[in-house]
Motif scaffolding. Sequence first.
Motif, PDB file in Angstrom:
ATOM      1  N   LYS A 198       4.826  19.645   5.540  1.00 27.51           N
ATOM      2  CA  LYS A 198       5.946  18.711   5.460  1.00 27.51           C
ATOM      3  C   LYS A 198       5.767  17.845   4.213  1.00 27.51           C
ATOM      4  O   LYS A 198       5.339  16.702   4.288  1.00 27.51           O
TER       5      LYS A 198
ATOM      6  N   TYR B 167      12.165  23.466  15.297  1.00 24.94           N
ATOM      7  CA  TYR B 167      11.658  22.150  14.900  1.00 24.94           C
ATOM      8  C   TYR B 167      10.651  21.621  15.915  1.00 24.94           C
ATOM      9  O   TYR B 167       9.636  21.036  15.542  1.00 24.94           O
TER      10      TYR B 167
ATOM     11  N   SER C  85       2.860  24.782   9.503  1.00 22.15           N
ATOM     12  CA  SER C  85       3.868  24.417   8.509  1.00 22.15           C
ATOM     13  C   SER C  85       3.334  23.295   7.646  1.00 22.15           C
ATOM     14  O   SER C  85       2.267  22.752   7.900  1.00 22.15           O
TER      15      SER C  85
ATOM     16  N   TYR D 100      10.417  20.169   6.540  1.00 18.38           N
ATOM     17  CA  TYR D 100       9.370  21.140   6.849  1.00 18.38           C
ATOM     18  C   TYR D 100       9.531  22.368   5.970  1.00 18.38           C
ATOM     19  O   TYR D 100      10.654  22.775   5.646  1.00 18.38           O
TER      20      TYR D 100
ATOM     21  N   LEU E 108       7.360  23.350  15.379  1.00 17.06           N
ATOM     22  CA  LEU E 108       6.710  22.853  14.159  1.00 17.06           C
ATOM     23  C   LEU E 108       6.098  21.474  14.408  1.00 17.06           C
ATOM     24  O   LEU E 108       4.958  21.218  14.005  1.00 17.06           O
TER      25      LEU E 108
END
Length: 72
Positions: free
Chosen positions: A45, A33, A43, A50, A36
């Motif tokens: 969202k 996390y 990534s 995500y 990201l």
Amino acid sequence: MNNDLHRDIMHPRAVIERLEAEGIGGLTEYTLYGLLKRGEIPSRKPGRCYLVSYKAVLDYLHCADGGDIVTP
């Protein structure tokens, strides 16, 4: 779209579970996390969660872009 591509886009927890199932340990969900959020692994969202490409995580772990490998 290719079904293989759909299987490789997943939530971070699923990425960690797949890595562990394939014998690639050492990356925690918390660390993923963080990567990201800092944009170190690409990534998306869409909403509150995500979505990340499994291949992008593998590329990061293999230092595909040079990463933190320092030449002497």
